[in-house]
Design an enzyme around this catalytic site. Sequence first.
Site, PDB file in Angstrom:
ATOM      1  N   LYS A  10      45.978 -49.712  22.699  1.00  0.00           N
ATOM      2  CA  LYS A  10      47.004 -48.835  22.101  1.00  0.00           C
ATOM      3  C   LYS A  10      47.199 -49.218  20.634  1.00  0.00           C
ATOM      4  O   LYS A  10      46.852 -50.326  20.213  1.00  0.00           O
ATOM      5  CB  LYS A  10      48.328 -48.935  22.851  1.00  0.00           C
ATOM      6  CG  LYS A  10      48.969 -50.346  22.910  1.00  0.00           C
ATOM      7  CD  LYS A  10      49.823 -50.730  21.719  1.00  0.00           C
ATOM      8  CE  LYS A  10      50.397 -52.138  21.854  1.00  0.00           C
ATOM      9  NZ  LYS A  10      50.707 -52.779  20.580  1.00  0.00           N
ATOM     10  N   ASP A 151      55.029 -54.838  26.839  1.00  0.00           N
ATOM     11  CA  ASP A 151      54.335 -53.561  26.621  1.00  0.00           C
ATOM     12  C   ASP A 151      53.348 -53.229  27.733  1.00  0.00           C
ATOM     13  O   ASP A 151      52.543 -52.315  27.586  1.00  0.00           O
ATOM     14  CB  ASP A 151      53.702 -53.467  25.221  1.00  0.00           C
ATOM     15  CG  ASP A 151      52.657 -54.525  24.978  1.00  0.00           C
ATOM     16  OD1 ASP A 151      52.386 -55.306  25.900  1.00  0.00           O
ATOM     17  OD2 ASP A 151      52.108 -54.561  23.857  1.00  0.00           O
TER      18      ASP A 151
HETATM   19  O1  C5P Z   1      56.954 -59.638  26.667  1.00  0.00           O
HETATM   20  P1  C5P Z   1      55.865 -60.369  25.978  1.00  0.00           P
HETATM   21  O2  C5P Z   1      55.190 -61.384  26.863  1.00  0.00           O
HETATM   22  O3  C5P Z   1      54.890 -59.485  25.327  1.00  0.00           O
HETATM   23  O4  C5P Z   1      56.571 -61.191  24.827  1.00  0.00           O
HETATM   24  C1  C5P Z   1      55.999 -62.288  24.200  1.00  0.00           C
HETATM   25  C2  C5P Z   1      57.073 -62.963  23.366  1.00  0.00           C
HETATM   26  O5  C5P Z   1      57.415 -62.112  22.253  1.00  0.00           O
HETATM   27  C3  C5P Z   1      58.389 -63.183  24.087  1.00  0.00           C
HETATM   28  O6  C5P Z   1      58.404 -64.413  24.758  1.00  0.00           O
HETATM   29  C4  C5P Z   1      59.394 -63.135  22.981  1.00  0.00           C
HETATM   30  O7  C5P Z   1      59.421 -64.382  22.304  1.00  0.00           O
HETATM   31  C5  C5P Z   1      58.816 -62.137  22.023  1.00  0.00           C
HETATM   32  N1  C5P Z   1      59.370 -60.791  22.187  1.00  0.00           N
HETATM   33  C6  C5P Z   1      60.631 -60.501  21.671  1.00  0.00           C
HETATM   34  N2  C5P Z   1      61.132 -59.236  21.787  1.00  0.00           N
HETATM   35  C7  C5P Z   1      60.422 -58.247  22.384  1.00  0.00           C
HETATM   36  C8  C5P Z   1      59.138 -58.517  22.916  1.00  0.00           C
HETATM   37  C9  C5P Z   1      58.640 -59.801  22.803  1.00  0.00           C
HETATM   38  O8  C5P Z   1      61.287 -61.366  21.109  1.00  0.00           O
HETATM   39  N3  C5P Z   1      60.923 -57.009  22.426  1.00  0.00           N
END
Ligand code: C5P
Length: 331
Positions: A10, A151
């Site tokens: 994406k 995502d």
């Molecule tokens: O959800 P995901 O594993 O992709 O997120 C990785 C890291 O990115 C999270 O642990 C967090 O530190 C940060 N994050 C965030 N806010 C979001 C998505 C991710 O702070 N909306």
Amino acid sequence: MSTRVRSFAKINLGLTLGPVRADGFHDLRTCYHSIAAHDVITVERRSRAGIEVCARGAPGAMVGDELAAEFARRVPCDETNTCYRIAEKLLQRARQPAGLLISIEKGVPVQGGLGAASSNAAATLLAAERELGIDLPPRERYALCVATGSDVPQFLLGGWSLGMGRGEQVFPLPEIAALPLVVVAPRIGVSTAQAFSDWDALLREDGLTAEQQSLRLDMFSQSLYSWLNGIHTGVSAEAKSGNRAEAPLLDLVRTGAVNDFERVVFPLHPELRESKLSLERAGAVFASLSGSGSTLYGLFASTSAAQDAARQLTRQGLRAFATSTLPRREY
Ligand code: C5P
């Protein structure tokens, strides 16, 4: 027997970051669009318990065999892999004495902001459900995706969608014709968690209150709303003038779509800003960092313009390839 699923990448068209929430995640608004570049996931049910993940370059990948093999070398094949994590959750839920072999054929950059690891997880879930003879209710499937990454749910939908909350709340947007694009995949990877904390540090310097940050999210929604309204009423300038297939998307980027991560990632890696400029100089109508990077993409008015630009950028030493956005009906 095994199940093979294409795992499309994406891009983010505009990404506005809001305040940190009590759970540590950031509120955000973004538009996701799936693209034709993809990995391939194969899942095979095994009678022996346990999960095994392996990765190799996808044969015939649009990035070429050498680059695909390099992407594969960077995939962690242990329990931190998103495919492993979602398969583990599904096996726990299924309570079956089975194991899963998950093979990833890479054609998309790793840690590139193209959502490859999240897409791989969603594809693994769908393939593993079939291998195990399970058909999860949509609500449960969504919950497993959310628990794996912000995502991931977006990859259950594909096409063109609005992402809200921490990115996991996705809403389908009206379909628009496929647009050619060029992806530039720099050699560096960017940690998403690091990019978010750099953003927090920047906001502390700017002195923006949580309320002001939330207002920025509202502004994103307002721009998107005006754009959708333009499409429905047919008042968009492009649509009126020539009714070109790409008009709606180009109209949207002209509403001022900006990726906030550029403000923290470009100062740290100035070569990424240079790559964005190179895309613009090569004729991109709109160029941007995708997600937290390091991948950049440029939208082009025609397939031949995108292919010419990819060749030109490759001659300049960038790792560039042409692909296109992928409408939901083809996803
Ligand atoms: O959800 P995901 O594993 O992709 O997120 C990785 C890291 O990115 C999270 O642990 C967090 O530190 C940060 N994050 C965030 N806010 C979001 C998505 C991710 O702070 N909306």
